[in-house]
Design a protein around this motif. Structure first.
Motif, PDB file in Angstrom:
ATOM      1  N   GLU A  42       0.843  -1.203   0.000  1.00  0.00           N
ATOM      2  CA  GLU A  42       0.000   0.000   0.000  1.00  0.00           C
ATOM      3  C   GLU A  42       0.873   1.246   0.000  1.00  0.00           C
ATOM      4  N   ILE A  43       0.265   2.348  -0.430  1.00  0.00           N
ATOM      5  CA  ILE A  43       0.860   3.679  -0.285  1.00  0.00           C
ATOM      6  C   ILE A  43      -0.143   4.512   0.490  1.00  0.00           C
ATOM      7  N   TRP A  44       0.319   5.129   1.580  1.00  0.00           N
ATOM      8  CA  TRP A  44      -0.528   6.019   2.377  1.00  0.00           C
ATOM      9  C   TRP A  44      -0.097   7.453   2.137  1.00  0.00           C
ATOM     10  N   PHE A  45      -0.989   8.240   1.556  1.00  0.00           N
ATOM     11  CA  PHE A  45      -0.755   9.674   1.386  1.00  0.00           C
ATOM     12  C   PHE A  45      -1.107  10.342   2.712  1.00  0.00           C
ATOM     13  N   ILE A  46      -0.196  11.155   3.220  1.00  0.00           N
ATOM     14  CA  ILE A  46      -0.395  11.793   4.524  1.00  0.00           C
ATOM     15  C   ILE A  46      -0.287  13.312   4.352  1.00  0.00           C
ATOM     16  N   PRO A  47      -1.410  13.972   4.066  1.00  0.00           N
ATOM     17  CA  PRO A  47      -1.358  15.436   3.970  1.00  0.00           C
ATOM     18  C   PRO A  47      -0.965  16.045   5.320  1.00  0.00           C
ATOM     19  N   SER A  48      -0.062  17.002   5.264  1.00  0.00           N
ATOM     20  CA  SER A  48       0.389  17.643   6.497  1.00  0.00           C
ATOM     21  C   SER A  48      -0.622  18.691   6.942  1.00  0.00           C
ATOM     22  N   TYR A  49      -0.653  18.914   8.238  1.00  0.00           N
ATOM     23  CA  TYR A  49      -1.453  20.033   8.747  1.00  0.00           C
ATOM     24  C   TYR A  49      -0.688  21.318   8.465  1.00  0.00           C
ATOM     25  N   GLN A  50       0.541  21.380   8.941  1.00  0.00           N
ATOM     26  CA  GLN A  50       1.442  22.475   8.630  1.00  0.00           C
ATOM     27  C   GLN A  50       2.868  21.939   8.657  1.00  0.00           C
ATOM     28  N   PRO A  51       3.517  21.840   7.484  1.00  0.00           N
ATOM     29  CA  PRO A  51       4.889  21.317   7.480  1.00  0.00           C
ATOM     30  C   PRO A  51       5.845  22.332   8.106  1.00  0.00           C
ATOM     31  N   PRO A  52       6.882  21.854   8.803  1.00  0.00           N
ATOM     32  CA  PRO A  52       7.802  22.763   9.474  1.00  0.00           C
ATOM     33  C   PRO A  52       8.709  23.536   8.523  1.00  0.00           C
ATOM     34  N   HIS A  53       8.893  23.062   7.297  1.00  0.00           N
ATOM     35  CA  HIS A  53       9.856  23.660   6.379  1.00  0.00           C
ATOM     36  C   HIS A  53       9.217  24.527   5.298  1.00  0.00           C
ATOM     37  N   LYS A  54       7.908  24.765   5.381  1.00  0.00           N
ATOM     38  CA  LYS A  54       7.228  25.565   4.360  1.00  0.00           C
ATOM     39  C   LYS A  54       6.405  26.660   5.009  1.00  0.00           C
ATOM     40  N   ALA A  55       6.139  27.690   4.212  1.00  0.00           N
ATOM     41  CA  ALA A  55       5.216  28.728   4.661  1.00  0.00           C
ATOM     42  C   ALA A  55       3.818  28.114   4.737  1.00  0.00           C
ATOM     43  N   ASN A  56       2.892  28.854   5.254  1.00  0.00           N
ATOM     44  CA  ASN A  56       1.528  28.342   5.392  1.00  0.00           C
ATOM     45  C   ASN A  56       0.982  27.840   4.063  1.00  0.00           C
ATOM     46  N   ALA A  57       0.213  26.780   4.136  1.00  0.00           N
ATOM     47  CA  ALA A  57      -0.449  26.243   2.946  1.00  0.00           C
ATOM     48  C   ALA A  57      -1.436  27.284   2.420  1.00  0.00           C
ATOM     49  N   LYS A  58      -1.757  27.179   1.151  1.00  0.00           N
ATOM     50  CA  LYS A  58      -2.663  28.141   0.513  1.00  0.00           C
ATOM     51  C   LYS A  58      -4.129  27.793   0.726  1.00  0.00           C
ATOM     52  N   THR A  59      -4.405  26.572   1.167  1.00  0.00           N
ATOM     53  CA  THR A  59      -5.777  26.139   1.427  1.00  0.00           C
ATOM     54  C   THR A  59      -5.831  25.487   2.806  1.00  0.00           C
ATOM     55  N   THR A  60      -7.018  25.205   3.271  1.00  0.00           N
ATOM     56  CA  THR A  60      -7.169  24.582   4.579  1.00  0.00           C
ATOM     57  C   THR A  60      -6.722  23.125   4.533  1.00  0.00           C
ATOM     58  N   ALA A  61      -6.387  22.594   5.687  1.00  0.00           N
ATOM     59  CA  ALA A  61      -6.010  21.184   5.777  1.00  0.00           C
ATOM     60  C   ALA A  61      -7.162  20.298   5.330  1.00  0.00           C
ATOM     61  N   ALA A  62      -8.389  20.676   5.673  1.00  0.00           N
ATOM     62  CA  ALA A  62      -9.561  19.886   5.274  1.00  0.00           C
ATOM     63  C   ALA A  62      -9.697  19.852   3.747  1.00  0.00           C
ATOM     64  N   ASP A  63      -9.468  20.982   3.092  1.00  0.00           N
ATOM     65  CA  ASP A  63      -9.528  21.015   1.624  1.00  0.00           C
ATOM     66  C   ASP A  63      -8.433  20.142   1.015  1.00  0.00           C
ATOM     67  N   ARG A  64      -7.217  20.225   1.558  1.00  0.00           N
ATOM     68  CA  ARG A  64      -6.114  19.433   1.016  1.00  0.00           C
ATOM     69  C   ARG A  64      -6.332  17.945   1.235  1.00  0.00           C
ATOM     70  N   LEU A  65      -6.945  17.601   2.343  1.00  0.00           N
ATOM     71  CA  LEU A  65      -7.300  16.206   2.603  1.00  0.00           C
ATOM     72  C   LEU A  65      -8.294  15.719   1.548  1.00  0.00           C
ATOM     73  N   GLU A  66      -9.304  16.516   1.275  1.00  0.00           N
ATOM     74  CA  GLU A  66     -10.309  16.158   0.272  1.00  0.00           C
ATOM     75  C   GLU A  66      -9.699  16.103  -1.132  1.00  0.00           C
TER      76      GLU A  66
END
Length: 187
Positions: free
Chosen positions: A33-57
Motif C-alpha cells: 500500500e501507499i498512504w498519502f499523509i497530507p500535512s497540517y502544517q509542514p515545518p519547512h514551508k510557509a503556510n499552505a494556501k488552502t485549509t487542511a480539510a480542503d487538502r485532505l479532500e
C-alpha cells in the motif's frame, strides 16, 4: 505484515507528479500500500494556501480508484506542525507489525541533514528517494533509490496557473480540478 509506503506532503494541490511518484515506488519496491499523509502544517514551508480539510479532500479525490492508495489523516487530525518523527512514531505504535518506507523527492533527499532527529527516524523507516528535476539523490544517509520518468509539475505551478486563469488540465486529475473550481481555490 504489510510493506507500506508513507508519502507525506502538503498536497496543495496533489498532481500527476505525486501520483506517478507513488506508483513508481509502489511498483518498483513491490509494496502492499501507499498512504498519502497530507500535512497540517509542514515545518519547512510557509503556510499552505488552502485549509487542511480542503487538502485532505483534494488528496482523496486524486487517488480515488487506485486499490492500493489510501489517505491517512493522522497529521491533519493532530492539527499542529507536522514533524515526520512524531507521525512515524504514532504509526509504528498503531501498526507494530508493518514495515514503513518513507517516500521523498530528490529535493528532500538533499535536505535530510536538516530533518528533526534524523538519526532516530532512520531507525524507524526506510527512506525512498525519487529523482526530481534539478535535484540529486546522492546523500550520506541510507536511501533506496527509485527512478521515474521526469515530469516537471509542481503544486506552485498549478496554483499560479489557476490564479492566471490558465488551464490545469492534464496536470492534475479531473476530480481535483472540479473541487478546485467548485470551491474557488487558488483564485
Amino acid at each position: 505484515m504489510k510493506r507500506i509506503g508513507l508519502f507525506g506532503g502538503t498536497f496543495d494541490p496533489p498532481h500527476y507528479g505525486h501520483l506517478l511518484m507513488a506508483e513508481q515506488v509502489y511498483q518498483q519496491l513491490e509494496l502492499d500500500e501507499i498512504w498519502f499523509i497530507p500535512s497540517y502544517q509542514p515545518p519547512h514551508k510557509a503556510n499552505a494556501k488552502t485549509t487542511a480539510a480542503d487538502r485532505l479532500e483534494l488528496t482523496k479525490r486524486a487517488i480515488a480508484g487506485h486499490p492500493a492508495f489510501f489517505v491517512n489523516p493522522i497529521e491533519v487530525e493532530r492539527a499542529s506542525t507536522s514533524y515526520t518523527l512524531t507521525t512515524v512514531r504514532l504509526l509504528k505504535e498503531q501498526y507494530p507489525e508493518d514495515t514503513f518506507y518513507f517516500i521523498i523527492g530528490g529535493d528532500m533527499v538533499e535536505y535530510l541533514p536538516k530533518w528533526n532527529e534524523i538519526d532516530i527516524l532512520l531507525e524507524l523507516v526506510t527512506f525512498v528517494g525519487v529523482n526530481r528535476p534539478g535535484h540529486s539523490l546522492e546523500t550520506n544517509y541510507p536511501v533506496k533509490e527509485v527512478h521515474m520518468p521526469l515530469i516537471d509539475i509542481s503544486s506552485t505551478m498549478i496554483r499560479q496557473r489557476v490564479q492566471q486563469r490558465q488551464s490545469i488540465r492534464y496536470l492534475t486529475p479531473p476530480e481535483v480540478i472540479a473541487f478546485i473550481n467548485k470551491n474557488g481555490l487558488y483564485s
